[in-house]
Design a protein around this motif. Structure first.
Motif, PDB file in Angstrom:
ATOM      1  N   GLN A 160       0.870  -1.175   0.000  1.00 57.65           N
ATOM      2  CA  GLN A 160       0.000   0.000   0.000  1.00 57.65           C
ATOM      3  C   GLN A 160       0.911   1.231   0.000  1.00 57.65           C
ATOM      4  O   GLN A 160       1.966   1.230   0.670  1.00 57.65           O
ATOM      5  CB  GLN A 160      -0.878  -0.012   1.256  1.00 57.65           C
ATOM      6  N   GLU A 161       0.517   2.239  -0.708  1.00 58.79           N
ATOM      7  CA  GLU A 161       1.310   3.464  -0.721  1.00 58.79           C
ATOM      8  C   GLU A 161       1.546   3.929   0.717  1.00 58.79           C
ATOM      9  O   GLU A 161       0.629   3.968   1.537  1.00 58.79           O
ATOM     10  CB  GLU A 161       0.590   4.552  -1.513  1.00 58.79           C
ATOM     11  N   GLY A 162       2.791   4.269   1.011  1.00 60.05           N
ATOM     12  CA  GLY A 162       3.141   4.682   2.361  1.00 60.05           C
ATOM     13  C   GLY A 162       3.800   3.582   3.177  1.00 60.05           C
ATOM     14  O   GLY A 162       4.452   3.869   4.189  1.00 60.05           O
ATOM     15  N   GLU A 163       3.617   2.331   2.744  1.00 65.10           N
ATOM     16  CA  GLU A 163       4.286   1.226   3.448  1.00 65.10           C
ATOM     17  C   GLU A 163       5.746   1.130   2.995  1.00 65.10           C
ATOM     18  O   GLU A 163       6.134   1.669   1.965  1.00 65.10           O
ATOM     19  CB  GLU A 163       3.568  -0.101   3.162  1.00 65.10           C
ATOM     20  N   ASP A 164       6.510   0.421   3.797  1.00 71.74           N
ATOM     21  CA  ASP A 164       7.920   0.219   3.463  1.00 71.74           C
ATOM     22  C   ASP A 164       8.085  -1.017   2.585  1.00 71.74           C
ATOM     23  O   ASP A 164       7.217  -1.892   2.536  1.00 71.74           O
ATOM     24  CB  ASP A 164       8.757   0.062   4.739  1.00 71.74           C
ATOM     25  N   PHE A 165       9.245  -1.088   1.924  1.00 72.35           N
ATOM     26  CA  PHE A 165       9.550  -2.202   1.016  1.00 72.35           C
ATOM     27  C   PHE A 165      11.024  -2.558   1.147  1.00 72.35           C
ATOM     28  O   PHE A 165      11.881  -1.671   1.285  1.00 72.35           O
ATOM     29  CB  PHE A 165       9.240  -1.780  -0.422  1.00 72.35           C
ATOM     30  N   THR A 166      11.311  -3.856   1.138  1.00 74.56           N
ATOM     31  CA  THR A 166      12.702  -4.296   1.172  1.00 74.56           C
ATOM     32  C   THR A 166      12.896  -5.451   0.211  1.00 74.56           C
ATOM     33  O   THR A 166      12.065  -6.355   0.147  1.00 74.56           O
ATOM     34  CB  THR A 166      13.123  -4.732   2.589  1.00 74.56           C
ATOM     35  N   THR A 167      13.994  -5.429  -0.516  1.00 75.69           N
ATOM     36  CA  THR A 167      14.397  -6.535  -1.361  1.00 75.69           C
ATOM     37  C   THR A 167      15.802  -6.966  -0.946  1.00 75.69           C
ATOM     38  O   THR A 167      16.622  -6.121  -0.575  1.00 75.69           O
ATOM     39  CB  THR A 167      14.326  -6.188  -2.861  1.00 75.69           C
ATOM     40  N   TYR A 168      16.040  -8.288  -1.013  1.00 81.53           N
ATOM     41  CA  TYR A 168      17.277  -8.844  -0.499  1.00 81.53           C
ATOM     42  C   TYR A 168      18.016  -9.628  -1.571  1.00 81.53           C
ATOM     43  O   TYR A 168      17.400 -10.340  -2.361  1.00 81.53           O
ATOM     44  CB  TYR A 168      16.979  -9.806   0.657  1.00 81.53           C
ATOM     45  N   CYS A 169      19.326  -9.509  -1.542  1.00 85.17           N
ATOM     46  CA  CYS A 169      20.175 -10.312  -2.426  1.00 85.17           C
ATOM     47  C   CYS A 169      21.145 -11.131  -1.595  1.00 85.17           C
ATOM     48  O   CYS A 169      21.686 -10.630  -0.600  1.00 85.17           O
ATOM     49  CB  CYS A 169      20.978  -9.410  -3.359  1.00 85.17           C
ATOM     50  N   ASN A 170      21.344 -12.367  -2.011  1.00 86.20           N
ATOM     51  CA  ASN A 170      22.253 -13.252  -1.294  1.00 86.20           C
ATOM     52  C   ASN A 170      23.099 -14.049  -2.270  1.00 86.20           C
ATOM     53  O   ASN A 170      22.666 -14.360  -3.382  1.00 86.20           O
ATOM     54  CB  ASN A 170      21.460 -14.245  -0.430  1.00 86.20           C
ATOM     55  N   SER A 171      24.292 -14.391  -1.795  1.00 83.15           N
ATOM     56  CA  SER A 171      25.161 -15.244  -2.589  1.00 83.15           C
ATOM     57  C   SER A 171      25.870 -16.218  -1.656  1.00 83.15           C
ATOM     58  O   SER A 171      26.140 -15.883  -0.504  1.00 83.15           O
ATOM     59  CB  SER A 171      26.184 -14.394  -3.334  1.00 83.15           C
ATOM     60  N   SER A 172      26.168 -17.396  -2.159  1.00 80.43           N
ATOM     61  CA  SER A 172      26.891 -18.375  -1.342  1.00 80.43           C
ATOM     62  C   SER A 172      28.385 -18.061  -1.313  1.00 80.43           C
ATOM     63  O   SER A 172      29.120 -18.546  -0.457  1.00 80.43           O
ATOM     64  CB  SER A 172      26.661 -19.789  -1.886  1.00 80.43           C
TER      65      SER A 172
END
Lengths: 114, 110
Positions: free
Chosen positions: B14-26
């Motif tokens: 929803q507009e106003g909410e926070d967002f996070t995206t994650y990247c991982n590597s071995s």
């Protein structure tokens, strides 16, 4: 002032045909790249050239042949097009090693093979 | 070769909410770059992280590089409709080869 330009923007063709995509950058960069973005939006590098010399060739079928007539241009020729070649192809350029490694992408060429 | 995993695949907020995206590597990442691709557009560079534990901010965007250089994240505070698009992380390997994560598609409901 377009930084990285590609032509054509859309390309619809039949299986078995040969087609070319052209890319030009006016940023004075030394390195240019071709990327393929599939229908799931996955981006994968295909080739890179530095000062007209091939640097990266990522297990791409030899139906794909890049050509760099000068460091401002990198074209992509595709022979005997297959259905699986349908994708968006992005050209990019950068000036690596100067502390600014960002890559500038062109607008993309959407290739549809029928 | 190097693989960069990115999650989630999609995020609707929803507009106003926070967002996070994650990247991982071995394996250890070299330098992490983040790109944004608007619908129908092309990837646009956002930032590069080089140092272990590095944190950089751009207005509502906060980028982090893990201490072990095996993960990175992009956090957007108070999302706006202009934030919609696909966010990609990419490892900048030797020869300036960018190895991209699969991307996170962000949709913002107003």
């Amino acid at each position: 002032d377009t930084a990285v330009s590609q032509t054509p923007k859309y390309l619809v063709t039949q299986m078995g045909n040969d087609k070319s995509i052209k890319c030009e950058q006016n940023l004075g960069h030394d390195t240019m790249y071709w990327y393929k973005q599939d229908s799931k939006k996955f981006l994968k590098i295909m080739f890179s050239y530095n000062n007209k010399e091939l640097i990266i060739n990522e297990t791409v079928p030899n139906r794909f042949s890049p050509k760099s007539p000068d460091k401002a241009h990198l074209n992509l020729h595709i022979n005997s097009l297959e259905l699986g070649d349908s994708a968006v192809y992005f050209c990019a350029s950068s000036r690596p090693g100067q502390g600014f490694d960002e890559q500038y992408f062109g607008p993309g060429t959407r290739l549809t093979v029928t | 070769g190097q693989q960069v995993m990115q999650i989630p695949q999609y995020q609707h907020v929803q507009e106003g909410e926070d967002f996070t995206t994650y990247c991982n590597s071995s394996t250890t990442l070299s330098n992490i770059q983040w790109y944004k691709q608007r619908p129908g557009g092309h990837p646009v560079f956002l930032i590069q992280l080089v140092k272990s534990g590095e944190v950089k901010k751009q207005k509502r965007l906060t980028f982090q590089f893990g201490e072990a250089k095996k993960n990175s994240s992009l956090h957007i505070t108070a999302t706006q409709t202009t934030d919609v698009g696909t966010y990609f992380c990419a490892d900048l390997e030797y020869g300036n080869k960018l190895v991209f994560g699969a991307g996170t598609i962000l949709r913002v409901k107003s």
